[in-house]
Design an enzyme around this catalytic site. Structure first.
Site, PDB file in Angstrom:
ATOM      1  N   LYS C  89      42.355  40.649  35.207  1.00 25.08           N
ATOM      2  CA  LYS C  89      42.716  42.317  34.819  1.00 25.08           C
ATOM      3  C   LYS C  89      43.936  43.389  35.663  1.00 25.08           C
ATOM      4  O   LYS C  89      44.726  43.505  35.574  1.00 25.08           O
ATOM      5  CB  LYS C  89      41.301  43.477  35.379  1.00 25.08           C
ATOM      6  N   GLU C 111      38.833  53.062  32.316  1.00 26.30           N
ATOM      7  CA  GLU C 111      37.232  52.739  31.994  1.00 26.30           C
ATOM      8  C   GLU C 111      37.563  51.206  32.271  1.00 26.30           C
ATOM      9  O   GLU C 111      38.372  50.919  32.578  1.00 26.30           O
ATOM     10  CB  GLU C 111      37.762  52.655  29.900  1.00 26.30           C
ATOM     11  N   SER C 377      39.858  33.605  32.759  1.00 26.62           N
ATOM     12  CA  SER C 377      40.014  34.395  32.953  1.00 26.62           C
ATOM     13  C   SER C 377      39.311  35.138  33.888  1.00 26.62           C
ATOM     14  O   SER C 377      40.389  35.700  34.819  1.00 26.62           O
ATOM     15  CB  SER C 377      39.852  35.699  32.239  1.00 26.62           C
TER      16      SER C 377
HETATM   17  C1  LIG Z   1      37.123  38.127  33.204  1.00 21.93           C
HETATM   18  C2  LIG Z   1      37.081  38.689  31.710  1.00 21.93           C
HETATM   19  N1  LIG Z   1      37.871  37.854  31.377  1.00 21.93           N
HETATM   20  C3  LIG Z   1      37.934  38.646  30.219  1.00 21.93           C
HETATM   21  C4  LIG Z   1      37.642  40.115  29.302  1.00 21.93           C
HETATM   22  C5  LIG Z   1      37.696  40.904  27.897  1.00 21.93           C
HETATM   23  O1  LIG Z   1      39.158  41.485  28.563  1.00 21.93           O
HETATM   24  P1  LIG Z   1      40.250  41.558  28.092  1.00 21.93           P
HETATM   25  O2  LIG Z   1      40.329  40.693  26.348  1.00 21.93           O
HETATM   26  O3  LIG Z   1      41.272  42.842  27.262  1.00 21.93           O
HETATM   27  O4  LIG Z   1      40.928  39.860  28.189  1.00 21.93           O
HETATM   28  C6  LIG Z   1      37.331  40.611  30.863  1.00 21.93           C
HETATM   29  C7  LIG Z   1      37.267  41.963  30.763  1.00 21.93           C
HETATM   30  O5  LIG Z   1      36.547  42.826  31.546  1.00 21.93           O
HETATM   31  C8  LIG Z   1      36.626  40.148  32.135  1.00 21.93           C
HETATM   32  O6  LIG Z   1      36.112  40.871  33.590  1.00 21.93           O
END
Ligand SMILES: Cc1ncc(COP(=O)(O)O)c(C=O)c1O
Ligand SMILES: Cc1ncc(COP(=O)(O)O)c(C=O)c1O
Lengths: 254, 393, 393, 254
Positions: C89, C111, C377
């Site tokens: 993020k 948000e 992620s």
């Molecule tokens: C670690 C992590 N992965 C994935 C996501 C999902 O978001 P996005 O689909 O925008 O990557 C989030 C959302 O808060 C997250 O914290």
């Protein structure tokens, strides 16, 4: 001749008992010692309690903590023992960790031991080489025997080295463990005891750690000169008190 | 004057291996092999590869613009908080797990205070598929709950240390007892520059990657490899050892070690070893430690579990005694305030241990063109509840 | 076929800016300026510098040895969990805070679902000394408590969204309402590739650093810049957008998007938008979303707050509709199990969002020599309690 | 001629009222409309409730949510209104978000509006340019007036553009805000109202957002053709029920 060496010459298996000075009550020290001698114990390790006894299991740890809470200090111990040689003749050894001795001053400590009639020291965390280089002369100056430990993992060379700088007995730790942990000896231990016996060291061996009964005492002393009981005796003290020491000792020597 | 370790395992008067005979084979095996193993090309390669791909090194050297402005000096942060698992501790556990493998060990034990070392150990054990047991004081288990949870997720067994002050010191005792009981298959991964030789030196060498990186990173940013100051908090002293390492013998670089004064140096609830300690032996090493006149080790206190230790590693005892490093003691309150300040000025929430290092600005004035590197030893995720409660956020 | 955005803000049929007139000046200002600003050398320099020194980029591409062995294929993990604040993020919030500064904004709103975007926003606001208000669903505030604590430490104000499902969708509504009420001084940092054009494209471009790095990192490790597969979880879709970005038009690289099936795709408690959604408008964008026959937006469900969203970004709607990406839905249980597996095999505790991406191995077989890059992620520190409770550890 | 355009020709300040269809009770829709007309209201915005009304403040949001819970849908609304032109003659506008219309089918929706006697639509999240390119023809085919919003931040060029494609009135949002938030108008608003007036647009302006009293109605209509009340009316409904609509309207038009 040091009382320890004299005792080791006796033609018998020696029973040595360890207890933490100041436990269960601060002033039990002398009466425990006298009682042990009276009941036929051959040698005594007086534990000088330490806050962080890292080679000890839960029983001895707890008794050390309790003794410290009771007010035991190096000074207090020497005071309690100052007339001990008026009543007690068996060898007395102080067993404790190095830091309290260091803080007392190693030489002062040794001198005080001599004055008090202490015959030897067991200091688990004072390694052989440091002793040899820095403190051997002082210990000897005050006629103190320093006792070293060996374990099943100790190499032959090292055992020989330890034997060479020892002048009393070798404390043969029955198994690699802190105090109070084992329950009975298996093949591994008896083979180890035999192996050491066959080395024909100049110093006799006394087995410690895991001896808690007539049976284990006999097993241990099959190959060794004697055995030391610590945790089992302290457990007995905790449960049954100072006045039943005869029960404990006769249970072992039965 | 030489500040690093001597061939026989001493920093000046401090160090050595004051261990029970039961530990001798293990410690001796390590002593005889650690330098040899660390020098093996395959070891170096695997170590460096893991530091890069797994830990995420090099950790950045970040110029803290707003903090620098506030204190009118040039402050760089060495971002050990960005390492995998969130602190410098993992540099060491990566090294030691590789060492343990090469020594043929299959079972790993560790002590932990803040839980960072426990997590870092559990992590490398998971990575290598080794059994892992972590000893942790009962009090620290309560105050560092997130790290306990992490260790469990990683498959480690967390065993509470119930004796003494039930903190780091006692966890270390328990770990040593375990090692005594398991001398063949077990390697003890000590988490700081404490313990018997060769641990202080081995851990310092694994952590030395920190100052090695600072050198070239500073060169890029300031055109020189040497800062004016290096600042680090000291529990056992491993993050400080790492940050100081390559500057030890270069006295142009001033070293500042920051200790925990708890509720005040002389409050009776403190862990300010340099002020309150005397020479003695703790956990197999001759060093400075807090103790009674009688040589009983004092129960320390700090709000931060990782600094709540009554000793310092022998390197630091030597740096203190020789005056090579300046020692500053920081109270709980000062540390907490500094932690909040860093969060709100730079967007970095530090571990409470680390916060101590950021509280020195009221004790020490720097010149506008001084280059001050602060070792940001860990992130504060494990401490959120403590911060929240403290500040009633 | 073109998979990236068109000049007028659409991915195929999806995208656009379906916004109330009150938002028009803000969104239009951004639309007219974002590419220009992103192309400015000073912007690029500051962005890259912060990504390097502050965020800790490049994030490693780590070959997961034990995981690869278990599934008999070559698995690389893109370690976004090692970024400052613990997820991908922050790549976006760094970009957007610099954008906001250049647009002369002084107040930031955001948000958040999992809290990672909220933390990342609060972080960059602290870094730049800007006011920060984060909207977060009441339910997410409860299940991601550590991140709420972090935002507070960082000086942000966390405002609970009390309407609807009280999760991410509703937090987004509240943020949009705030923006409507504060059209002059406020920039809205959207946290995913959702919202009105140009947000999906802008966020994707900031996240594109992920696949840009994968290219050269893979070149170093495998001698080629392209993997066979790129796998990422999809909430709004920003981490997937970043991981896919430079591979969008190269159909040799297969893309796998992993959605949250909650308690089962057809359980009524799910967030599997690709299966359950239809074209519609949510948060200013035409895309796929879960809705009633009547066009009311459905309340989604997932154990992971960050995937608990009834839509996907328009890029993903397009990738789905064109078949460019394969979409796989993973249940809560599968995700949790995969999270524990990664923890114990590789010593990396993933965010529960991320865990979904690691659960595909029962749905998808890979060949032994396939190179599979999974976008890791985020880290699981925020989810420890959920894991612990789930597994009764 | 569309009823809206007819109404706008009347030489008076127009009062328009918004309410959420299906609130407080599902079947209140028709009686609310009839009541409003009976009490002298000039025009009505019938809110088609939406789950995620992002331009609305808490009052309208809550009434939408309630209406959905009550069972309101697009289908239900058209059913309720199917005979509305038997009793009601004032202009009726449906105000709602775009997604439900999109799902119904934009053309089908427009056709249904025409059949029902709906005169216009306000769709806050259908932007002018999308409308212009894709939907204008359809709206016009079914004789529907689409009403666009402008705000204090809308640029002159854009206002002119909006004016050019509007064929009824312009919804002048009083301040940049969601519905229901303001309390009274200050200099900023009155200047803005005047500024727009001076632009001499072809479409009259009706002010919305923040009108809740006789005073704000008069202020708003000093420069504008009329004003729309939403949140204040819904609050009144919540507190006092459907049967006291006359009280509310007479309070405004006092
Ligand atoms: C670690 C992590 N992965 C994935 C996501 C999902 O978001 P996005 O689909 O925008 O990557 C989030 C959302 O808060 C997250 O914290
Ligand atoms: C973040 C952090 N910093 C510092 C310390 C103190 O240890 P050391 O002095 O060995 O760096 C710890 C110990 O857990 C820690 O977690």
């Amino acid at each position: 001749m040091n009382r320890i060496n004299q005792k080791l010459k006796e033609d018998k298996k020696l029973l040595s008992i360890y207890f933490s000075a100041g436990y269960p009550n601060l002033n039990d020290t002398v009466s425990i010692i006298e009682n042990l001698e009276k009941n036929g114990v051959d040698m005594i390790e007086i534990g000088l309690p330490f806050s962080d006894p890292l080679a000890d299991g839960p029983t001895i740890q707890a008794s050390s903590t309790e003794a410290l809470k009771n007010g035991m200090t190096t000074e207090v111990l020497f005071n309690q023992l100052k007339d001990i040689r008026k009543t007690v003749t068996i060898p007395l050894i102080i067993m404790g960790y190095f830091n309290p001795m260091l803080q007392y001053g190693v030489e002062a400590f040794c001198e005080k031991c001599q004055q008090t009639g202490i015959d030897g020291l067991i200091i688990p965390d004072l390694p052989v080489d440091v002793y040899n280089e820095r403190y051997k002369a002082t210990f000897e100056k005050y006629g103190l025997i320093n006792v070293f430990l060996i374990t099943p993992q100790t190499s032959i060379e090292r055992i020989n080295f330890i034997d060479s700088i020892s002048n009393g007995f070798i404390y043969m730790v029955s198994s690699a463990s802190v105090t109070g942990s084992s329950s009975g000896f298996g093949d591994e231990q008896t083979n180890y005891f035999k192996r050491i016996k066959n080395m024909k060291l100049k110093n006799p061996q006394i087995v410690g750690f895991g001896i808690n009964s007539n049976e284990t005492f006999n097993q241990a002393t099959l190959s060794a000169k004697g055995a030391i009981i610590g945790s089992a005796f302290i457990k007995h003290l905790s449960k049954k008190g100072v006045n039943t020491i005869h029960e404990f000792v006769s249970g072992i020597l039965r | 004057m030489k500040y690093n370790i001597s061939n026989n395992g001493y920093y000046g008067d401090f160090g050595g291996a004051y261990i029970p005979e039961m530990l001798y084979p293990n410690v001796e095996e390590l002593r005889q092999n650690y330098l040899k193993i660390m020098a093996e090309p395959s070891f170096k390669e695997e170590f460096n590869q893991l530091l890069k791909d797994y830990v995420g090194r090099p950790s950045p050297l970040y110029f803290a613009r707003r903090l620098s402005k506030k204190y009118n000096t040039k402050i760089y942060l060495k971002r050990e908080d960005l390492n995998h698992t969130g602190a410098h501790k993992v540099n060491n556990t990566i090294g030691q797990i590789l060492m343990a493998q090469r020594l043929g060990k299959t079972r790993i034990i560790a002590e932990t205070g803040a839980g960072q070392h426990g997590v870092a150990t559990a992590t490398v054990c998971a990575l290598m598929g080794m059994e892992c047991i972590v000893y942790m004081g009962e009090i620290d288990i309560a105050r560092q709950a997130p790290n306990v949870a992490r260790m469990k997720m990683l498959g480690a067994k967390v065993v509470p240390a119930l004796s003494g002050s039930r903190t780091l010191k006692d966890a270390t005792n328990e770990a040593i007892r375990d090692w005594i009981n398991n001398p063949i298959n077990t390697h003890y991964i000590i988490g700081s520059v404490v313990g018997p030789h060769p641990y202080p030196d081995m851990v310092a060498r694994f952590q030395a990657v920190v100052s090695e990186e600072i050198q070239w990173q500073l060169k890029e940013k300031e055109g020189k490899t040497t800062p004016d100051y290096v600042v680090a908090c000291v529990g056992g002293g491993s993050n400080a050892a790492g940050a100081f390492y390559h500057y030890l013998e270069n006295t142009n670089v001033k070293l500042i070690a920051v200790e925990a004064a708890g509720k005040g140096i002389h409050s009776g609830e403190s862990a300010a070893t340099s002020v309150l300690g005397r020479e003695g032996i703790i956990h197999g090493s001759k060093t400075l430690l807090m103790q009674t006149k009688d040589g009983q080790i004092t129960e320390p206190y700090s709000i931060s579990a990782g600094l709540d230790y009554p000793g310092v590693g022998p390197m630091h005892a030597h740096l203190y005694k020789t005056g090579r490093a300046e020692f500053i003691s920081i109270t709980d309150d000062e540390a907490m305030t500094a932690g909040l300040e860093l969060s709100q000025l730079e967007g970095i929430i530090p571990a409470i241990e680390t916060s101590h290092a950021f509280a020195i600005f009221d004790h020490k004035k720097f010149k506008a063109d001084d280059v001050v590197v602060i070792n940001l030893s860990g992130r504060g995720d494990k401490d959120l509840q403590n911060y929240i409660d403290y500040f009633k956020l």
